[in-house]
Design a protein around this motif. Structure first.
Motif, PDB file in Angstrom:
ATOM      1  N   LEU A 154       0.990  -1.261  -0.271  1.00  0.00           N
ATOM      2  CA  LEU A 154       0.004  -0.342  -0.209  1.00  0.00           C
ATOM      3  C   LEU A 154       1.100   0.960  -0.317  1.00  0.00           C
ATOM      4  O   LEU A 154       1.890   1.278   0.650  1.00  0.00           O
ATOM      5  N   LEU A 155       0.483   2.181  -0.938  1.00  0.00           N
ATOM      6  CA  LEU A 155       1.014   3.431  -1.267  1.00  0.00           C
ATOM      7  C   LEU A 155       0.420   4.496  -0.845  1.00  0.00           C
ATOM      8  O   LEU A 155      -0.565   4.731  -1.305  1.00  0.00           O
ATOM      9  N   VAL A 156       1.177   5.806   0.226  1.00  0.00           N
ATOM     10  CA  VAL A 156       0.469   6.360   0.162  1.00  0.00           C
ATOM     11  C   VAL A 156       1.369   7.578   0.423  1.00  0.00           C
ATOM     12  O   VAL A 156       2.296   7.863   1.150  1.00  0.00           O
ATOM     13  N   ARG A 157       1.131   8.698   0.009  1.00  0.00           N
ATOM     14  CA  ARG A 157       2.174  10.294  -0.393  1.00  0.00           C
ATOM     15  C   ARG A 157       0.689  11.012   0.942  1.00  0.00           C
ATOM     16  O   ARG A 157       0.304  10.919   0.902  1.00  0.00           O
ATOM     17  N   HIS A 158       2.866  11.937   1.557  1.00  0.00           N
ATOM     18  CA  HIS A 158       1.537  12.452   2.933  1.00  0.00           C
ATOM     19  C   HIS A 158       0.423  13.005   2.121  1.00  0.00           C
ATOM     20  O   HIS A 158       0.472  14.147   0.800  1.00  0.00           O
ATOM     21  N   GLY A 159       0.197  14.760   3.354  1.00  0.00           N
ATOM     22  CA  GLY A 159      -0.548  15.237   3.417  1.00  0.00           C
ATOM     23  C   GLY A 159      -0.160  16.662   3.080  1.00  0.00           C
ATOM     24  O   GLY A 159       1.107  16.866   2.925  1.00  0.00           O
ATOM     25  N   GLU A 160      -0.575  17.702   2.560  1.00  0.00           N
ATOM     26  CA  GLU A 160      -0.440  18.625   1.690  1.00  0.00           C
ATOM     27  C   GLU A 160       0.530  19.452   2.999  1.00  0.00           C
ATOM     28  O   GLU A 160       0.370  19.775   4.494  1.00  0.00           O
ATOM     29  N   VAL A 161       1.584  20.104   2.468  1.00  0.00           N
ATOM     30  CA  VAL A 161       1.927  21.751   2.595  1.00  0.00           C
ATOM     31  C   VAL A 161       1.786  23.084   2.019  1.00  0.00           C
ATOM     32  O   VAL A 161       1.397  22.610   1.454  1.00  0.00           O
ATOM     33  N   ASP A 162       2.562  24.021   2.614  1.00  0.00           N
ATOM     34  CA  ASP A 162       2.016  25.345   1.979  1.00  0.00           C
ATOM     35  C   ASP A 162       2.984  25.372   0.694  1.00  0.00           C
ATOM     36  O   ASP A 162       1.765  25.822   0.178  1.00  0.00           O
ATOM     37  N   TRP A 163       4.086  24.557   0.653  1.00  0.00           N
ATOM     38  CA  TRP A 163       4.944  24.800  -0.692  1.00  0.00           C
ATOM     39  C   TRP A 163       3.727  24.480  -2.035  1.00  0.00           C
ATOM     40  O   TRP A 163       4.440  24.895  -3.111  1.00  0.00           O
ATOM     41  N   ASN A 164       3.446  23.101  -1.313  1.00  0.00           N
ATOM     42  CA  ASN A 164       2.284  22.354  -2.025  1.00  0.00           C
ATOM     43  C   ASN A 164       1.739  23.485  -2.972  1.00  0.00           C
ATOM     44  O   ASN A 164       1.452  23.150  -4.576  1.00  0.00           O
ATOM     45  N   ILE A 165       0.580  24.655  -2.097  1.00  0.00           N
ATOM     46  CA  ILE A 165       0.335  25.570  -2.428  1.00  0.00           C
ATOM     47  C   ILE A 165       0.325  26.034  -3.713  1.00  0.00           C
ATOM     48  O   ILE A 165      -0.337  26.631  -4.373  1.00  0.00           O
ATOM     49  N   GLU A 166       1.263  26.757  -3.455  1.00  0.00           N
ATOM     50  CA  GLU A 166       2.365  28.010  -3.876  1.00  0.00           C
ATOM     51  C   GLU A 166       3.149  27.353  -5.444  1.00  0.00           C
ATOM     52  O   GLU A 166       3.377  27.851  -5.748  1.00  0.00           O
ATOM     53  N   LYS A 167       3.445  25.937  -5.376  1.00  0.00           N
ATOM     54  CA  LYS A 167       4.100  25.091  -6.063  1.00  0.00           C
ATOM     55  C   LYS A 167       4.669  25.432  -6.593  1.00  0.00           C
ATOM     56  O   LYS A 167       5.129  26.018  -7.381  1.00  0.00           O
ATOM     57  N   ARG A 168       6.091  25.136  -5.483  1.00  0.00           N
ATOM     58  CA  ARG A 168       7.120  25.285  -5.403  1.00  0.00           C
ATOM     59  C   ARG A 168       7.793  24.015  -5.084  1.00  0.00           C
ATOM     60  O   ARG A 168       7.027  23.007  -4.406  1.00  0.00           O
ATOM     61  N   LEU A 169       8.779  23.661  -5.263  1.00  0.00           N
ATOM     62  CA  LEU A 169       9.497  22.455  -5.559  1.00  0.00           C
ATOM     63  C   LEU A 169      10.527  22.263  -3.939  1.00  0.00           C
ATOM     64  O   LEU A 169      10.720  23.166  -3.474  1.00  0.00           O
ATOM     65  N   VAL A 170       9.261  21.103  -3.162  1.00  0.00           N
ATOM     66  CA  VAL A 170       9.592  20.980  -1.829  1.00  0.00           C
ATOM     67  C   VAL A 170      10.621  20.387  -1.943  1.00  0.00           C
ATOM     68  O   VAL A 170      12.020  20.928  -1.311  1.00  0.00           O
ATOM     69  N   GLY A 171      10.770  18.985  -2.755  1.00  0.00           N
ATOM     70  CA  GLY A 171      11.991  18.537  -2.336  1.00  0.00           C
ATOM     71  C   GLY A 171      12.258  17.692  -1.279  1.00  0.00           C
ATOM     72  O   GLY A 171      11.682  17.254  -0.072  1.00  0.00           O
ATOM     73  N   GLN A 172      13.692  18.067  -0.462  1.00  0.00           N
ATOM     74  CA  GLN A 172      13.862  17.129   0.549  1.00  0.00           C
ATOM     75  C   GLN A 172      14.270  18.426   1.892  1.00  0.00           C
ATOM     76  O   GLN A 172      14.358  17.931   3.033  1.00  0.00           O
ATOM     77  N   PHE A 173      13.140  19.663   1.119  1.00  0.00           N
ATOM     78  CA  PHE A 173      12.810  21.048   2.616  1.00  0.00           C
ATOM     79  C   PHE A 173      11.839  20.286   3.350  1.00  0.00           C
ATOM     80  O   PHE A 173      11.246  19.538   3.200  1.00  0.00           O
ATOM     81  N   ASN A 174      12.504  20.389   4.357  1.00  0.00           N
ATOM     82  CA  ASN A 174      11.486  20.037   5.567  1.00  0.00           C
ATOM     83  C   ASN A 174      10.587  20.482   6.115  1.00  0.00           C
ATOM     84  O   ASN A 174      10.263  21.625   7.256  1.00  0.00           O
ATOM     85  N   LEU A 175       8.915  20.610   5.667  1.00  0.00           N
ATOM     86  CA  LEU A 175       8.003  21.236   6.411  1.00  0.00           C
ATOM     87  C   LEU A 175       6.669  20.111   6.480  1.00  0.00           C
ATOM     88  O   LEU A 175       7.025  19.306   6.789  1.00  0.00           O
ATOM     89  N   SER A 176       6.298  21.438   7.862  1.00  0.00           N
ATOM     90  CA  SER A 176       4.911  20.360   7.645  1.00  0.00           C
ATOM     91  C   SER A 176       3.265  20.209   7.027  1.00  0.00           C
ATOM     92  O   SER A 176       3.597  21.259   6.854  1.00  0.00           O
ATOM     93  N   LEU A 177       2.923  19.849   7.753  1.00  0.00           N
ATOM     94  CA  LEU A 177       2.035  19.623   7.469  1.00  0.00           C
ATOM     95  C   LEU A 177       0.731  20.887   7.696  1.00  0.00           C
ATOM     96  O   LEU A 177       0.788  21.562   8.589  1.00  0.00           O
ATOM     97  N   ASN A 178       0.258  21.064   6.606  1.00  0.00           N
ATOM     98  CA  ASN A 178      -0.516  22.425   6.546  1.00  0.00           C
ATOM     99  C   ASN A 178      -1.944  21.640   7.094  1.00  0.00           C
ATOM    100  O   ASN A 178      -2.186  20.711   7.593  1.00  0.00           O
ATOM    101  N   GLU A 179      -2.576  22.756   7.903  1.00  0.00           N
ATOM    102  CA  GLU A 179      -4.260  22.124   8.242  1.00  0.00           C
ATOM    103  C   GLU A 179      -5.237  21.065   7.335  1.00  0.00           C
ATOM    104  O   GLU A 179      -5.004  20.372   7.736  1.00  0.00           O
ATOM    105  N   LYS A 180      -4.748  22.000   6.135  1.00  0.00           N
ATOM    106  CA  LYS A 180      -5.119  20.382   5.296  1.00  0.00           C
ATOM    107  C   LYS A 180      -4.819  19.223   5.117  1.00  0.00           C
ATOM    108  O   LYS A 180      -4.968  18.341   5.218  1.00  0.00           O
ATOM    109  N   GLY A 181      -3.596  19.495   5.049  1.00  0.00           N
ATOM    110  CA  GLY A 181      -2.659  18.195   5.667  1.00  0.00           C
ATOM    111  C   GLY A 181      -3.274  16.987   6.408  1.00  0.00           C
ATOM    112  O   GLY A 181      -2.999  16.209   6.554  1.00  0.00           O
TER     113      GLY A 181
END
Length: 197
Positions: free
Chosen positions: A5-32
C-alpha cells in the motif's frame, strides 16, 4: 503474496504555492492534517504487518495519524524512500525555474534520468536507492506493507513492479493521502528494469 500500500503525505504550504519542495523539511498544513486523519481512518481496518516511512516531517506527521489505529505494527523510518533532492531549486516556484535558470530550458531538469540541478539528485540516483530498499523485501511472504512517502518515490515503486498500478503509471499528479495498492504476484514475475551502479 505481498500486498503493498502506497500513501503520499498530506499537503504542505509549498504544494499550494507550487514550489519545489524536495527534501526541504516542511510540516503539514491544516488541510494536510485533515487529509492524514482521513487516510488513517481509511486504513483503520487493514491488517498491516509493516509500515515504512520517509524521514521528512510531512511523512512522519502523516504516519502519526495512521499509527493511532496501528499501534503495534512494525514501524521503520528509511531514508532511501525520502523525497528526491532538487538541489538549489528547492523552494523555487515551478513556473519560475526556466526564467531564473535559463540553462534548464526545455530539459525537464526535475525529472531527468541523467541530469540534476546543482546539489540535487538525478532520477537514476533516486531509482537506485528506492530499488535497493525494495530489493530487501520478501515478496513471497503473505504480508501487507504500507509505505508513506512522496510522489516521485511512489512512481518509482510502481515502475519497479512493472507499472502494475495503471493510474500511477499514467497520471500527471498523485493525490495526497490516497491509498494505492500493488498486489505482488511473484509467479508472474513483476518485470522491472535494473539500474546500473
Amino acid at each position: 503474496m505481498a500486498n503493498i500500500l502506497l500513501v503520499r503525505h498530506g499537503e504542505v504550504d509549498w504544494n499550494i504555492e507550487k514550489r519545489l519542495v524536495g527534501q526541504f523539511n516542511l510540516s503539514l498544513n491544516e488541510k494536510g492534517v485533515n487529509q492524514a486523519k482521513k487516510v488513517a481512518m481509511d486504513l483503520a481496518d487493514r491488517n498491516l504487518d509493516y509500515i515504512y516511512c520517509s524521514p521528512l516531517d510531512r511523512t512522519i506527521q502523516t504516519y502519526y495519524h495512521i499509527a493511532k489505529y496501528h499501534k503495534f505494527v512494525n514501524f521503520k523510518i528509511d531514508k532511501r524512500i525520502t523525497a528526491k533532492h532538487h538541489g538549489h531549486l528547492q523552494g523555487v516556484l515551478v513556473q519560475d525555474i526556466e526564467k531564473l535558470y535559463p540553462q534548464y530550458e526545455g530539459i525537464a531538469i526535475t525529472n531527468s534520468d541523467e541530469l540534476a540541478p546543482s546539489g540535487g539528485e538525478t532520477k537514476n540516483e533516486v531509482r537506485k536507492r528506492v530499488y535497493n530498499f525494495l530489493d530487501e523485501f520478501n515478496l513471497k511472504a503473505d504480508v501487507q506493507i504500507l509505505i508513506i512517502t512522496h510522489m516521485a518515490i511512489i512512481r518509482i515503486i510502481n515502475e519497479y513492479f512493472g507499472n502494475s498500478n495503471k493510474f500511477l503509471a499514467n497520471s500527471e499528479k498523485i493525490p495526497k493521502c490516497t491509498i494505492f495498492e500493488i498486489n505482488v504476484n511473484t509467479n508472474r514475475g513483476c518485470s522491472r528494469s535494473t539500474i546500473s551502479s
